[in-house]
Design an enzyme around this catalytic site. Structure first.
Site, PDB file in Angstrom:
ATOM      1  N   LEU A   1       0.820  -1.210   0.000  1.00  0.00           N
ATOM      2  CA  LEU A   1       0.000   0.000   0.000  1.00  0.00           C
ATOM      3  C   LEU A   1       0.849   1.252   0.000  1.00  0.00           C
ATOM      4  O   LEU A   1       0.554   2.222  -0.700  1.00  0.00           O
ATOM      5  CB  LEU A   1      -0.935  -0.020   1.221  1.00  0.00           C
ATOM      6  CG  LEU A   1      -1.905   1.162   1.357  1.00  0.00           C
ATOM      7  CD1 LEU A   1      -2.837   1.218   0.168  1.00  0.00           C
ATOM      8  CD2 LEU A   1      -2.680   1.045   2.658  1.00  0.00           C
ATOM      9  N   CYS A   2       1.928   1.253   0.781  1.00  0.00           N
ATOM     10  CA  CYS A   2       2.739   2.468   0.876  1.00  0.00           C
ATOM     11  C   CYS A   2       3.456   2.775  -0.431  1.00  0.00           C
ATOM     12  O   CYS A   2       3.789   3.926  -0.698  1.00  0.00           O
ATOM     13  CB  CYS A   2       3.749   2.346   2.023  1.00  0.00           C
ATOM     14  SG  CYS A   2       4.869   0.948   1.872  1.00  0.00           S
ATOM     15  N   THR A   3       3.687   1.773  -1.242  1.00  0.00           N
ATOM     16  CA  THR A   3       4.362   2.006  -2.524  1.00  0.00           C
ATOM     17  C   THR A   3       3.433   2.669  -3.521  1.00  0.00           C
ATOM     18  O   THR A   3       3.797   3.640  -4.186  1.00  0.00           O
ATOM     19  CB  THR A   3       4.886   0.681  -3.097  1.00  0.00           C
ATOM     20  OG1 THR A   3       5.854   0.133  -2.204  1.00  0.00           O
ATOM     21  CG2 THR A   3       5.524   0.887  -4.462  1.00  0.00           C
TER      22      THR A   3
ATOM     23  N   GLU B   1       2.685   6.477  -3.177  1.00  0.00           N
ATOM     24  CA  GLU B   1       3.738   7.456  -3.397  1.00  0.00           C
ATOM     25  C   GLU B   1       4.078   7.525  -4.884  1.00  0.00           C
ATOM     26  O   GLU B   1       3.231   7.270  -5.713  1.00  0.00           O
ATOM     27  CB  GLU B   1       4.937   7.083  -2.524  1.00  0.00           C
ATOM     28  CG  GLU B   1       4.600   7.189  -1.043  1.00  0.00           C
ATOM     29  CD  GLU B   1       5.455   6.287  -0.179  1.00  0.00           C
ATOM     30  OE1 GLU B   1       6.430   5.725  -0.686  1.00  0.00           O
ATOM     31  OE2 GLU B   1       5.113   6.144   1.006  1.00  0.00           O
TER      32      GLU B   1
END
Length: 475
Positions: A251-253, A256
């Site tokens: 999810l964090c990739t 961004e």
């Protein structure tokens, strides 16, 4: 912290003269850094389970003999841990935990590298970041937080791609701990560090050039940690078959800077959709819903000059998002730092070589030896031998044997002993060798459709400075 101290007397309080809602004078106390324990107890005592007694002996443990009277992390006497340099690759969910554990273990020289910036979705588990940090570099914010909170430790931040650093940069560290979230970056890092190992005339590695890699990875409630001693144990490339081509993304990739078409699709489906339709769940079987996701993903891809977003790819991506679980990150990060401490100090037996954690089935984990692959393109020097159809074109050879199969190369360049067959970069060379793609490989090698063929040299960005030798023979 605040120390609430009223200036009223005990008599006044006993007589009930303190009224609700009345302001009290408060003495504000500056926050202080509490003392922490250290690993001195472990490092100062002989152990029946020292590194040299394990299944993967690396060095002989020598206990610390001179102890400081103050045994806190900040006052640890000179040890191998204090003098070692550690590189942490990735400052996300796993990287934050790793940095914290290194600080608490007495490591004083740490570098961290990460390309990403902080998104609001990171804040629920990446505890080194705050709301005010959103949009800032993960590596820089993490380093600043640790440096202020743990003054005995110096963290140097590097904001950028791991591929931008030279081999000399990686050669300056004693251990590399990887907290990367994708297979291709881990392949690149593995090949780079394996390529630093010097071999003698007999093909044996020079121990002084071996930089251990501790690789960690998580996916939901599952995680793994492994020790890689380049040219001695199996490397990451040896286990590539265990990682099918990536179809799901952290999810964090995706929140961004996007780098792949799949990132754009996932961004549209899990971040843009709830904002546009907060009361409606995305129906993956609805053509209208999927068309909306496709259009938004295409817009984002165009904004970042990313090609490859199609409706069919959109359908395949929206069902494969990995949830991030903080407890899994904590467990795997602890295992990674534990192994790094053992690799540096030899105080205990090293992991040989792979630990798997399956949190959805229980708290127990198991370890096993991941064997080296005899024809690994990274950690072995074996020349591959292939028998091919003489009518096979160069393009078909690249697709079937280099980009697919067990090699999974990205942008291979191919030369024979006589000439360059294909170079994807720079553009001038690609244009000059493009016509060869439609030619039979046997013809390009000067053969008549049979015989022994030739030896090919293959290079690829994912292999770094390592070259792959292939001997072809035609049927």
């Amino acid at each position: 912290t605040f120390n609430l101290m009223t200036k009223r007397s005990a008599t006044e309080m006993a007589n009930g003269d303190v009224h609700n809602g009345e302001n009290m004078e408060v003495d504000q106390v500056e926050p202080s850094i509490p003392s922490r324990g250290s690993l001195l107890t472990l490092l100062s005592r002989p152990s029946p389970f020292a590194n040299e007694t394990g299944a993967l002996p690396i060095g002989e443990f020598e206990p610390v003999t001179s102890l400081s009277p103050v045994t806190t992390t900040a006052d640890v006497p000179p040890t191998i841990l204090k003098d070692s340099k550690v590189l942490v690759v990735g400052a996300g969910g796993l990287g934050c935990e790793i940095l914290k554990n290194l600080a608490m273990s007495g490591l004083s020289q740490v570098d961290v590298i990460d390309l990403d910036t902080i998104d609001v979705t990171n804040l629920n588990r990446q505890f080194l970041f705050r709301q005010s940090d959103v949009g800032s570099s993960k590596a820089k914010v993490a380093a600043n937080f640790i440096n202020k909170r743990c003054p005995w430790m110096k963290v140097t931040a590097h904001h950028g791609m791991i591929q931008d650093k030279s081999p000399d940069f990686y050669a300056s560290f004693n251990v590399v701990i990887s907290g990367l979230d994708n297979v291709e970056a881990r392949r690149w890092l593995n090949a780079t560090i394996c390529g630093l190992v010097d071999l003698d005339d007999d093909g044996d590695p020079d121990p002084s050039t071996i930089i251990p890699i501790v690789d960690g990875g998580t996916e939901g409630f599952r995680g793994q940690a492994r020790c890689i001693l380049p040219r001695i144990t199996s490397c990451f490339e040896c286990s590539l078959d265990a990682f099918p081509p990536q179809r799901s993304f952290p999810l964090c990739t995706i929140a961004e800077t996007p780098r792949r078409p799949e990132h754009c699709i996932a961004y549209a489906s899990i971040l843009q959709w709830p904002k546009e339709f907060p009361d409606k769940k995305l129906d993956t079987d609805s053509p209208d819903d999927m068309k909306w996701v496709y259009d938004k993903a295409l817009e984002r891809a165009n904004a970042y000059n990313i090609g490859g977003v199609t409706y069919m790819l959109t359908m395949g991506v929206v069902k494969n998002i990995i949830p991030a679980v903080a407890s899994t990150n904590a467990i795997i990060a602890a295992a990674c730092v534990h192994e790094a401490v053992k690799l540096l100090s030899f105080c205990s037996q090293s992991l040989n070589t792979y630990m798997m954690y399956m949190g959805s089935t229980g708290v127990y984990s198991h370890t096993f030896v991941y064997e080296r692959k005899d024809n690994c393109p990274v950690c072995s020097s074996v020349v591959r031998k292939l028998t091919l159809d003489p009518t096979l074109t160069l393009n078909s050879f690249i697709q079937q044997y280099l980009k697919e199969g067990d090699l999974r190369l990205q942008s291979p360049s191919i030369t024979s002993t006589q000439k360059t067959l294909y170079m994807p970069k720079p553009p001038a060379l690609e244009k000059a060798t493009r016509a060869n793609l439609d030619q039979p490989l046997s013809k390009l090698l000067g053969g008549d459709g049979g015989g022994s063929g030739d030896e090919l040299t293959v290079t690829d960005p994912v292999l770094q400075q390592i070259t792959l030798q292939i001997t072809v023979k035609f049927e």
